[in-house]
Design a protein around this motif. Structure first.
Motif, mmCIF file in Angstrom:
data_model
loop_
_atom_site.group_PDB
_atom_site.id
_atom_site.type_symbol
_atom_site.label_atom_id
_atom_site.label_comp_id
_atom_site.label_asym_id
_atom_site.label_seq_id
_atom_site.Cartn_x
_atom_site.Cartn_y
_atom_site.Cartn_z
ATOM 1 N N PRO A 1 0.810 -1.234 0.000
ATOM 2 C CA PRO A 1 0.000 0.000 0.000
ATOM 3 C C PRO A 1 0.840 1.281 0.000
ATOM 4 N N LEU A 2 2.145 1.171 0.152
ATOM 5 C CA LEU A 2 2.989 2.361 0.194
ATOM 6 C C LEU A 2 2.949 3.089 -1.136
ATOM 7 N N SER A 3 2.872 4.430 -1.075
ATOM 8 C CA SER A 3 2.899 5.213 -2.306
ATOM 9 C C SER A 3 4.281 5.158 -2.928
ATOM 10 N N ARG A 4 4.341 5.215 -4.236
ATOM 11 C CA ARG A 4 5.621 5.097 -4.926
ATOM 12 C C ARG A 4 6.511 6.314 -4.675
ATOM 13 N N SER A 5 5.897 7.472 -4.507
ATOM 14 C CA SER A 5 6.702 8.656 -4.196
ATOM 15 C C SER A 5 7.378 8.504 -2.835
ATOM 16 N N SER A 6 6.703 7.867 -1.876
ATOM 17 C CA SER A 6 7.314 7.669 -0.565
ATOM 18 C C SER A 6 8.446 6.649 -0.639
ATOM 19 N N LEU A 7 8.317 5.643 -1.518
ATOM 20 C CA LEU A 7 9.400 4.689 -1.717
ATOM 21 C C LEU A 7 10.654 5.400 -2.200
ATOM 22 N N LEU A 8 10.446 6.342 -3.089
ATOM 23 C CA LEU A 8 11.570 7.071 -3.663
ATOM 24 C C LEU A 8 12.184 8.038 -2.653
ATOM 25 N N VAL A 9 11.349 8.844 -2.010
ATOM 26 C CA VAL A 9 11.835 9.852 -1.075
ATOM 27 C C VAL A 9 12.457 9.190 0.160
ATOM 28 N N GLY A 10 11.833 8.148 0.678
ATOM 29 C CA GLY A 10 12.363 7.468 1.854
ATOM 30 C C GLY A 10 13.733 6.884 1.608
ATOM 31 N N ARG A 11 13.924 6.285 0.442
ATOM 32 C CA ARG A 11 15.233 5.726 0.120
ATOM 33 C C ARG A 11 16.284 6.814 -0.043
ATOM 34 N N ALA A 12 15.894 7.925 -0.658
ATOM 35 C CA ALA A 12 16.846 9.017 -0.839
ATOM 36 C C ALA A 12 17.231 9.656 0.495
ATOM 37 N N LEU A 13 16.259 9.817 1.390
ATOM 38 C CA LEU A 13 16.539 10.440 2.684
ATOM 39 C C LEU A 13 17.427 9.563 3.560
ATOM 40 N N ARG A 14 17.479 8.283 3.278
ATOM 41 C CA ARG A 14 18.342 7.388 4.048
ATOM 42 C C ARG A 14 19.782 7.885 4.037
ATOM 43 N N GLU A 15 20.200 8.507 2.930
ATOM 44 C CA GLU A 15 21.585 8.944 2.816
ATOM 45 C C GLU A 15 21.878 10.188 3.643
ATOM 46 N N ILE A 16 20.824 10.870 4.107
ATOM 47 C CA ILE A 16 21.037 12.055 4.932
ATOM 48 C C ILE A 16 21.571 11.674 6.309
ATOM 49 N N VAL A 17 21.170 10.510 6.822
ATOM 50 C CA VAL A 17 21.611 10.100 8.164
ATOM 51 C C VAL A 17 23.122 9.918 8.218
ATOM 52 N N PRO A 18 23.748 9.145 7.298
ATOM 53 C CA PRO A 18 25.215 9.086 7.309
ATOM 54 C C PRO A 18 25.862 10.446 7.087
ATOM 55 N N THR A 19 25.243 11.274 6.217
ATOM 56 C CA THR A 19 25.798 12.606 5.963
ATOM 57 C C THR A 19 25.799 13.441 7.239
ATOM 58 N N MET A 20 24.717 13.380 8.015
ATOM 59 C CA MET A 20 24.659 14.130 9.273
ATOM 60 C C MET A 20 25.708 13.617 10.257
ATOM 61 N N ALA A 21 25.865 12.286 10.330
ATOM 62 C CA ALA A 21 26.866 11.723 11.233
ATOM 63 C C ALA A 21 28.272 12.145 10.816
ATOM 64 N N GLN A 22 28.545 12.099 9.516
ATOM 65 C CA GLN A 22 29.847 12.530 9.017
ATOM 66 C C GLN A 22 30.084 14.007 9.295
ATOM 67 N N THR A 23 29.027 14.811 9.129
ATOM 68 C CA THR A 23 29.156 16.246 9.375
ATOM 69 C C THR A 23 29.517 16.521 10.830
ATOM 70 N N LEU A 24 28.864 15.837 11.750
ATOM 71 C CA LEU A 24 29.156 16.022 13.170
ATOM 72 C C LEU A 24 30.602 15.662 13.495
ATOM 73 N N VAL A 25 31.074 14.553 12.924
ATOM 74 C CA VAL A 25 32.451 14.135 13.181
ATOM 75 C C VAL A 25 33.435 15.142 12.600
ATOM 76 N N ILE A 26 33.183 15.571 11.363
ATOM 77 C CA ILE A 26 34.083 16.532 10.713
ATOM 78 C C ILE A 26 34.127 17.849 11.479
ATOM 79 N N LEU A 27 32.956 18.330 11.903
ATOM 80 C CA LEU A 27 32.908 19.586 12.657
ATOM 81 C C LEU A 27 33.627 19.462 13.992
ATOM 82 N N ALA A 28 33.496 18.291 14.628
ATOM 83 C CA ALA A 28 34.194 18.077 15.897
ATOM 84 C C ALA A 28 35.706 18.104 15.705
ATOM 85 N N ILE A 29 36.167 17.660 14.529
ATOM 86 C CA ILE A 29 37.603 17.625 14.259
ATOM 87 C C ILE A 29 38.150 19.006 13.917
ATOM 88 N N VAL A 30 37.408 19.775 13.104
ATOM 89 C CA VAL A 30 37.959 21.033 12.580
ATOM 90 C C VAL A 30 37.674 22.238 13.468
#
Length: 257
Positions: free
Chosen positions: A101-130
């Motif tokens: 029953p999931l909408s196809r747009s949500s399948l697309l957006v949800g998968r794309a947003l998954r990459e934001i979580v690692p990006t946020m974690a990487q950003t926090l680590v990089i900011l802590a270093i610099v």
């Protein structure tokens, strides 16, 4: 009419959250992969940042370079959305999701947003270093910048999604096209080196690159300034990429099914 629109919006948000949760579970169960993905931006930071001169009062090399590295992580991660889709097509899980029953747009957006979580974690680590060095931390600007990158990631993820569907059973085609476009896009955006002093043809190509405007907005936001023209141009570029990626990705899903 407004009730129907509200219901549809709520359903889309709920479906997107469900897809995002599903996509994050393997990542959280095996965080070692996130640690490995952090190595690349840290290597770029260690090898390139010392070679860059300070760009003037209030703009150190790190202040200029770090937003580009964060944008690079976002682009690299979201361009890999199609790779995970190809694995799901082989296992058959993608087809099972299409009849859910999931909408196809949500399948697309949800998968794309998954990459934001690692990006946020990487950003926090990089900011802590610099931050202990010549980098001035502006949390509000960083949060706004990550929000802009999230919109951009949705578009790139949609394009990667469409490429994976077009490359079904031909993994080499996906990786060839992805590599051909990813690095010129990064370099023309001035991620590693400024292009302002380059030849005219290089500056022209850079101006055609939407990532150029996103990175310029990121640098302004990470520096704690909010110049309306620069930030709006970055937001507009991210929105255009998101709209194009969603349109092309959804059309590809309809054709493939």
């Amino acid at each position: 009419m407004s009730t129907v629109t509200t219901t549809r919006t709520g359903s889309f948000m709920s479906d997107t959250a469900n897809v995002l949760t599903r996509e994050l579970r393997p990542l959280l169960r095996e965080p070692f992969g996130m640690v490995i993905s952090l190595m690349q931006p840290l290597v770029f930071l260690a090898l390139f940042a010392p070679l860059l001169p300070d760009l003037g009062p209030g703009m150190s090399a790190l202040q200029w370079f770090v937003p580009g590295i964060v944008a690079m992580s976002c682009l690299m991660g979201s361009s890999m959305v199609g790779a995970s889709l190809m694995q799901e097509m082989v296992s058959g899980s993608h087809e099972r999701l299409l009849v859910s029953p999931l909408s196809r747009s949500s399948l697309l957006v949800g998968r794309a947003l998954r990459e934001i979580v690692p990006t946020m974690a990487q950003t926090l680590v990089i900011l802590a270093i610099v931050t202990p060095f010549s980098f001035d931390l502006h949390p509000v600007g960083v949060l706004v910048g990550i929000a802009v990158l999230a919109v951009f990631c949705i578009g790139v993820g949609g394009l990667s999604f469409a490429l994976a569907l077009a490359s079904k059973d031909q993994d080499w085609l996906f990786w060839t096209v992805q590599q051909i476009f990813i690095f010129p896009t990064l370099l023309l955006a001035g991620m590693l080196l400024p292009v302002n002093d380059g030849p005219g043809w290089l500056r022209f190509l850079s101006q055609l690159n939407p990532l150029t405007y996103v990175i310029e907005a990121e640098r302004a936001l990470f520096a704690g300034s909010f110049p309306a023209g620069t930030v709006l141009a970055g937001v507009a570029a991210a929105a255009v990429v998101a709209a194009a990626g969603l349109t092309i990705g959804l059309r590809s899903m309809k054709r493939s099914s």
